[in-house]
Design an enzyme around this catalytic site. Sequence first.
Site, PDB file in Angstrom:
ATOM      1  N   ASP A 227      -4.818  -4.687  -0.352  1.00  0.00           N
ATOM      2  CA  ASP A 227      -4.716  -6.145  -0.175  1.00  0.00           C
ATOM      3  C   ASP A 227      -5.885  -6.627   0.680  1.00  0.00           C
ATOM      4  O   ASP A 227      -6.440  -7.702   0.444  1.00  0.00           O
ATOM      5  CB  ASP A 227      -3.384  -6.539   0.487  1.00  0.00           C
ATOM      6  CG  ASP A 227      -2.346  -6.995  -0.541  1.00  0.00           C
ATOM      7  OD1 ASP A 227      -2.342  -6.429  -1.650  1.00  0.00           O
ATOM      8  OD2 ASP A 227      -1.556  -7.909  -0.234  1.00  0.00           O
TER       9      ASP A 227
ATOM     10  N   LYS B 187      -3.042   8.836   9.645  1.00  0.00           N
ATOM     11  CA  LYS B 187      -2.765   8.419  11.023  1.00  0.00           C
ATOM     12  C   LYS B 187      -2.293   9.684  11.727  1.00  0.00           C
ATOM     13  O   LYS B 187      -1.192   9.761  12.269  1.00  0.00           O
ATOM     14  CB  LYS B 187      -1.702   7.309  11.032  1.00  0.00           C
ATOM     15  CG  LYS B 187      -1.449   6.690  12.388  1.00  0.00           C
ATOM     16  CD  LYS B 187      -2.638   5.938  12.973  1.00  0.00           C
ATOM     17  CE  LYS B 187      -2.305   5.424  14.360  1.00  0.00           C
ATOM     18  NZ  LYS B 187      -3.506   4.919  15.080  1.00  0.00           N
TER      19      LYS B 187
ATOM     20  N   ASP C   9      -1.584   0.798  -0.224  1.00  0.00           N
ATOM     21  CA  ASP C   9      -1.048  -0.522  -0.595  1.00  0.00           C
ATOM     22  C   ASP C   9      -1.613  -1.590   0.343  1.00  0.00           C
ATOM     23  O   ASP C   9      -2.092  -2.648  -0.085  1.00  0.00           O
ATOM     24  CB  ASP C   9       0.486  -0.465  -0.517  1.00  0.00           C
ATOM     25  CG  ASP C   9       1.175  -1.663  -1.148  1.00  0.00           C
ATOM     26  OD1 ASP C   9       0.478  -2.565  -1.636  1.00  0.00           O
ATOM     27  OD2 ASP C   9       2.415  -1.707  -1.142  1.00  0.00           O
TER      28      ASP C   9
ATOM     29  N   TYR D 186       6.799   5.696   0.008  1.00  0.00           N
ATOM     30  CA  TYR D 186       7.577   4.946  -0.976  1.00  0.00           C
ATOM     31  C   TYR D 186       8.495   5.859  -1.791  1.00  0.00           C
ATOM     32  O   TYR D 186       8.871   5.541  -2.916  1.00  0.00           O
ATOM     33  CB  TYR D 186       6.652   4.170  -1.928  1.00  0.00           C
ATOM     34  CG  TYR D 186       5.895   3.015  -1.292  1.00  0.00           C
ATOM     35  CD1 TYR D 186       5.969   2.770   0.070  1.00  0.00           C
ATOM     36  CD2 TYR D 186       5.114   2.165  -2.062  1.00  0.00           C
ATOM     37  CE1 TYR D 186       5.276   1.725   0.650  1.00  0.00           C
ATOM     38  CE2 TYR D 186       4.424   1.116  -1.491  1.00  0.00           C
ATOM     39  CZ  TYR D 186       4.500   0.897  -0.130  1.00  0.00           C
ATOM     40  OH  TYR D 186       3.815  -0.140   0.444  1.00  0.00           O
TER      41      TYR D 186
ATOM     42  N   ASP E 239      -5.883   2.471  11.103  1.00  0.00           N
ATOM     43  CA  ASP E 239      -6.241   1.278  11.877  1.00  0.00           C
ATOM     44  C   ASP E 239      -7.766   1.111  11.936  1.00  0.00           C
ATOM     45  O   ASP E 239      -8.302   0.009  11.744  1.00  0.00           O
ATOM     46  CB  ASP E 239      -5.623   1.303  13.291  1.00  0.00           C
ATOM     47  CG  ASP E 239      -5.665   2.684  13.946  1.00  0.00           C
ATOM     48  OD1 ASP E 239      -6.114   3.655  13.304  1.00  0.00           O
ATOM     49  OD2 ASP E 239      -5.255   2.788  15.118  1.00  0.00           O
TER      50      ASP E 239
END
Length: 354
Positions: free
Chosen positions: A246, A185, A242, A135, A218
């Site tokens: 959620d 990752k 982020d 970001y 993942d």
Amino acid sequence: MKTYRTALIPGDGVGPEVVEAAWDVASQAAGRFGFALDGVRFPWSCDYYLEHGVMMPADGIEQLRPFQAIFLGAVGWPARVPDSVSLHGLLLPIRKAFDLYANVRPHRLLPGTVGPLRAEGFDILCIRENTEGEYSGAGGRVHQGTADEVAVETSIFTRRGIERILRYGFEQARLRRHRLASVTKSNAQKHSMVFWDEVTEAVARDYPDVEVTRYHIDAMAARFVTHPHSLDVVVASNLFGDILTDLGAAIQGGLGFAASANLNPTGSGPSMFEPVHGSAPDIAGQGKANPIATIWSAAMMLEYLGEKECAAAIFAAMERVTAAGATRTPDQGGNATTADVAAAVSEQIKRGPA
Ligand code: GGG
């Protein structure tokens, strides 16, 4: 009387409703614990953008600097202002300007709530790097509108940024169950995420009492669903954090329960507290928004300000309300309003524990 000056940025959509509800709870609780909250409201939002062409004025950060904390509702109303404009015009600049590098998001079930997993007893503390990574806003577009158009979005990871968020995570793990999961990752992203793994390994040497496990994002997403109990502190980059939070909100019963603190652990600027959820324009202005995430965020703010007893009282009152189950907003299958839930929490604070 001791008074804390707080900047309130209700923002967009349901933001104003949940902020006013939570602010009422926090202010009344403060009074009972012998201090006061002085909230100064700032109208910065998508409406403000439509009127002024900016999400906040040029000196907005300087206006916020003197406050002891910032309490924010929600940012974004995509039908009116592109989300990229609202997010990069208000939320992200505040996080960066005050170096609020630790975005702390707790995920656990409140009494009386049942998440979709029907699992009980998980308690995850997600710590999202909040000032750099994906970001950063670095990049650009060329040949716009042509068939040769190119967009580049560069993630920026610094040793300083990775190291400090991990150290913050390790310190939190020491206060909890001594387990830390670092999320990357690094099989696919061979520069930034391998770097992150290397820094994790180096920082971990200073915390031999904390068990460290590395996960790919993942696999971690799956683990949130299949083995949430196995997780204690989870540290992730801005984007991965982020997304995971959620998911964390979903397993705790919905975004209406997910609270957050954007902290500058050095205290050199005001930290910011906000529910994880966004502006939910579809239910804005209807009194349907669940204020629990925002009330929980207010409790986190008071704890950060040093008012631990008051924070604990708000939290306990909130738990009594969810446990009783009589006052639930529509997202939880009830028909109570935002204000009803806030009033029920305030009433519980007044009564105190049974
Ligand atoms: N209450 C926070 C809010 O409005 N979030 C909207 C959003 O898209 N946030 C992205 C982020 O937290 O970085």
